[in-house]
Scaffold this motif. Structure first.
Motif, mmCIF file in Angstrom:
data_model
loop_
_atom_site.group_PDB
_atom_site.id
_atom_site.type_symbol
_atom_site.label_atom_id
_atom_site.label_comp_id
_atom_site.label_asym_id
_atom_site.label_seq_id
_atom_site.Cartn_x
_atom_site.Cartn_y
_atom_site.Cartn_z
ATOM 1 N N TRP A 1 -36.276 31.258 57.083
ATOM 2 C CA TRP A 1 -35.010 30.517 57.176
ATOM 3 C C TRP A 1 -35.177 29.242 58.016
ATOM 4 O O TRP A 1 -34.609 28.199 57.723
ATOM 5 N N VAL B 1 -24.054 28.105 52.561
ATOM 6 C CA VAL B 1 -23.972 28.559 53.951
ATOM 7 C C VAL B 1 -22.680 28.101 54.630
ATOM 8 O O VAL B 1 -22.083 28.820 55.432
ATOM 9 N N GLY C 1 -24.686 28.950 65.559
ATOM 10 C CA GLY C 1 -24.656 28.471 64.170
ATOM 11 C C GLY C 1 -23.952 27.118 64.090
ATOM 12 O O GLY C 1 -22.731 27.037 64.144
ATOM 13 N N PHE C 2 -24.743 26.049 63.929
ATOM 14 C CA PHE C 2 -24.170 24.683 63.914
ATOM 15 C C PHE C 2 -23.644 24.315 62.531
ATOM 16 O O PHE C 2 -22.611 23.659 62.405
ATOM 17 N N GLY C 3 -24.363 24.685 61.466
ATOM 18 C CA GLY C 3 -23.911 24.404 60.100
ATOM 19 C C GLY C 3 -23.691 22.919 59.866
ATOM 20 O O GLY C 3 -24.585 22.087 60.055
ATOM 21 N N LEU C 4 -22.471 22.577 59.479
ATOM 22 C CA LEU C 4 -22.125 21.169 59.247
ATOM 23 C C LEU C 4 -21.575 20.519 60.522
ATOM 24 O O LEU C 4 -21.151 19.357 60.485
ATOM 25 N N GLY C 5 -21.513 21.267 61.593
ATOM 26 C CA GLY C 5 -21.043 20.694 62.863
ATOM 27 C C GLY C 5 -19.537 20.517 62.922
ATOM 28 O O GLY C 5 -19.024 19.804 63.796
ATOM 29 N N ILE C 6 -18.821 21.177 62.027
ATOM 30 C CA ILE C 6 -17.353 21.009 61.993
ATOM 31 C C ILE C 6 -16.732 21.661 63.233
ATOM 32 O O ILE C 6 -15.987 21.012 63.987
ATOM 33 N N ALA C 7 -17.074 22.907 63.470
ATOM 34 C CA ALA C 7 -16.535 23.589 64.659
ATOM 35 C C ALA C 7 -17.010 22.881 65.931
ATOM 36 O O ALA C 7 -16.240 22.732 66.885
ATOM 37 N N GLU D 1 -29.117 27.279 67.073
ATOM 38 C CA GLU D 1 -29.243 27.066 65.626
ATOM 39 C C GLU D 1 -30.655 27.445 65.179
ATOM 40 O O GLU D 1 -31.640 27.039 65.778
ATOM 41 N N ALA D 2 -30.732 28.171 64.054
ATOM 42 C CA ALA D 2 -32.006 28.707 63.590
ATOM 43 C C ALA D 2 -32.777 27.776 62.654
ATOM 44 O O ALA D 2 -34.009 27.801 62.644
ATOM 45 N N TRP E 1 -30.380 33.508 67.317
ATOM 46 C CA TRP E 1 -29.728 33.938 68.565
ATOM 47 C C TRP E 1 -30.409 35.189 69.111
ATOM 48 O O TRP E 1 -30.485 35.389 70.326
ATOM 49 N N GLU E 2 -30.951 35.999 68.195
ATOM 50 C CA GLU E 2 -31.596 37.242 68.608
ATOM 51 C C GLU E 2 -32.814 36.975 69.494
ATOM 52 O O GLU E 2 -33.244 37.855 70.247
ATOM 53 N N ASP F 1 -20.714 31.904 64.351
ATOM 54 C CA ASP F 1 -20.577 31.712 62.898
ATOM 55 C C ASP F 1 -21.975 31.504 62.324
ATOM 56 O O ASP F 1 -22.469 30.383 62.233
ATOM 57 N N ILE G 1 -28.944 36.307 56.496
ATOM 58 C CA ILE G 1 -30.189 35.670 56.058
ATOM 59 C C ILE G 1 -30.958 36.555 55.078
ATOM 60 O O ILE G 1 -31.503 36.074 54.093
HETATM 61 C C1 LIG Z 1 -21.761 29.076 58.436
HETATM 62 S S1 LIG Z 1 -22.885 27.948 59.161
HETATM 63 C C2 LIG Z 1 -22.001 27.471 60.612
HETATM 64 C C3 LIG Z 1 -20.882 26.548 60.286
HETATM 65 C C4 LIG Z 1 -20.277 25.878 61.489
HETATM 66 N N1 LIG Z 1 -19.395 26.784 62.184
HETATM 67 C C5 LIG Z 1 -19.533 24.628 61.110
HETATM 68 O O1 LIG Z 1 -18.384 24.452 61.568
HETATM 69 O O2 LIG Z 1 -20.076 23.800 60.356
HETATM 70 C C6 LIG Z 1 -24.116 29.027 59.769
HETATM 71 C C7 LIG Z 1 -25.223 28.371 60.580
HETATM 72 O O3 LIG Z 1 -25.840 29.394 61.351
HETATM 73 C C8 LIG Z 1 -27.247 29.241 61.309
HETATM 74 N N2 LIG Z 1 -27.787 30.599 61.534
HETATM 75 C C9 LIG Z 1 -27.839 31.613 60.654
HETATM 76 N N3 LIG Z 1 -28.302 32.725 61.251
HETATM 77 C C10 LIG Z 1 -28.542 32.404 62.540
HETATM 78 C C11 LIG Z 1 -29.002 33.131 63.674
HETATM 79 N N4 LIG Z 1 -29.306 34.441 63.583
HETATM 80 N N5 LIG Z 1 -29.122 32.484 64.844
HETATM 81 C C12 LIG Z 1 -28.807 31.166 64.942
HETATM 82 N N6 LIG Z 1 -28.361 30.420 63.913
HETATM 83 C C13 LIG Z 1 -28.211 31.031 62.736
HETATM 84 C C14 LIG Z 1 -27.498 28.664 59.941
HETATM 85 O O4 LIG Z 1 -28.749 28.028 59.869
HETATM 86 C C15 LIG Z 1 -26.310 27.717 59.765
HETATM 87 O O5 LIG Z 1 -26.587 26.434 60.258
#
Ligand SMILES: C[S@@+](CC[C@H](N)C(=O)[O-])C[C@H]1O[C@@H](n2cnc3c(N)ncnc32)[C@H](O)[C@@H]1O
Length: 218
Positions: free
Chosen positions: A21, A40, A67-73, A89-90, A116-117, A134, A138
Motif C-alpha cells: 500500500w 479510497v 489517514g490524510f486522503g485528500l486532506g479535506i478533514a 499517513e501510510a 498507524w500500527e 479515517d 487495505i
Molecule cells: C479515506 S482516506 C482519508 C480521507 C481524509 N479523511 C480526507 O478528508 O480526505 C484514507 C487514508 O488513510 C490512509 N491509510 C490507510 N490505512 C492506513 C493506516 N493503517 N495507517 C495510516 N494511514 C492509512 C490511506 O493511504 C488514505 O490516504
C-alpha cells in the motif's frame, strides 16, 4: 449484521501484501482519490469531514488525524482553534501531498509516515485532546474491522475528557459497534447525523445520511 462477502467493495481485488500500500501509485481527480484500484476517498464526503473535524477539535489542543486522503478533514481541522496537528499517513505519494499541506498550514503540523500500527506506540498515554480516524481497509480481512482495531489505541492516546471520532460507515450505533467501544473502555458516546449526497454508484456508502460519532474518554 455486517455481511463481508456481499459488500460492494468485494467486487474489487485487494492487495495480498499490506506493505505494498505504501508504494502504490495514487490517482487523484476532482471526484476521488484512488489507490490500488480502490475508491479510497470521494469528495461527496466533504460535509461529513467538516463535522468530524469539528468534533475532533472540540477541546482544541493537540489533535491526531489518522489517514490524510485528500486532506479535506485536515483543512477543516486547521480552520478550528488548535495547538498542534499530528497526521499519520501510510501511502508515500499521499504523504508527499501532505508535506505541501503542512508547509502552508496555520497551526504547527507534524507528519508521520507509515501505518498507524507502526507509529502510534511512539506517542505517550493521554497525549491528545482529540482524534480523527479515517483509514481504509487495505486487505480483504480488514473490510469490516479497520476502524474497530484502533479503538483501544484511541482510548490510550486520549486525555480524560478528550474526544474521538472516526469514519463510521454506520447510521447508528449497532450492537457490535457498542461492544467494540466498551471493550476499548469507552463508556460515553453519542452521535450526530450528517446529510450527504453520494453518487448512485458509490461502492462504500449509499444513504443520504451518515453517522458522525462523538466518543469521549471519561
Ligand atoms: C479515506 S482516506 C482519508 C480521507 C481524509 N479523511 C480526507 O478528508 O480526505 C484514507 C487514508 O488513510 C490512509 N491509510 C490507510 N490505512 C492506513 C493506516 N493503517 N495507517 C495510516 N494511514 C492509512 C490511506 O493511504 C488514505 O490516504
Amino acid at each position: 449484521m455486517f455481511d463481508k462477502e456481499s459488500h460492494p467493495l468485494t467486487k474489487l481485488s485487494f492487495l495480498k501484501q499490506r506493505e505494498r500500500w505504501k508504494t502504490e501509485d495514487i490517482h487523484v481527480n476532482d471526484f476521488q482519490l484512488e489507490i490500488a484500484g480502490h475508491p479510497v476517498m470521494e469528495t461527496w464526503e466533504e460535509p461529513y469531514m467538516k463535522k468530524l473535524a469539528e468534533i475532533a477539535t472540540t477541546n482544541g489542543g493537540r489533535v491526531l488525524e489518522v489517514g490524510f486522503g485528500l486532506g479535506i478533514a485536515a483543512s477543516y481541522i486547521q480552520e478550528n482553534s488548535i495547538k498542534e496537528h499530528h497526521i499519520i499517513e501510510a501511502n508515500n505519494q499521499v504523504f508527499e501531498r501532505m508535506k505541501s499541506f503542512a508547509k502552508f498550514a496555520k497551526y504547527r503540523t507534524i507528519l508521520h509516515s507509515g501505518f498507524w500500527e507502526e507509529i502510534s506506540s511512539n506517542f505517550e498515554d493521554e497525549f491528545f485532546d482529540g482524534i480523527l480516524f479515517d483509514t481504509y481497509p487495505i486487505i480483504f480481512e480488514e473490510l469490516h474491522t479497520a476502524r474497530f482495531s484502533f479503538f483501544s489505541e484511541a482510548y490510550r492516546l486520549l486525555k480524560v475528557g478528550g474526544v474521538f471520532t472516526h469514519y463510521s460507515g454506520e447510521l447508528e450505533f449497532t450492537d457490535e459497534y457498542v461492544e467494540c467501544l466498551c471493550q476499548a473502555r469507552f463508556k460515553k458516546f453519542s452521535s450526530q447525523s450528517v446529510l450527504v449526497n453520494p453518487p448512485r454508484d458509490c461502492l462504500y456508502w449509499r444513504s443520504n445520511r451518515i453517522m458522525a460519532p462523538v466518543i469521549i474518554k471519561t
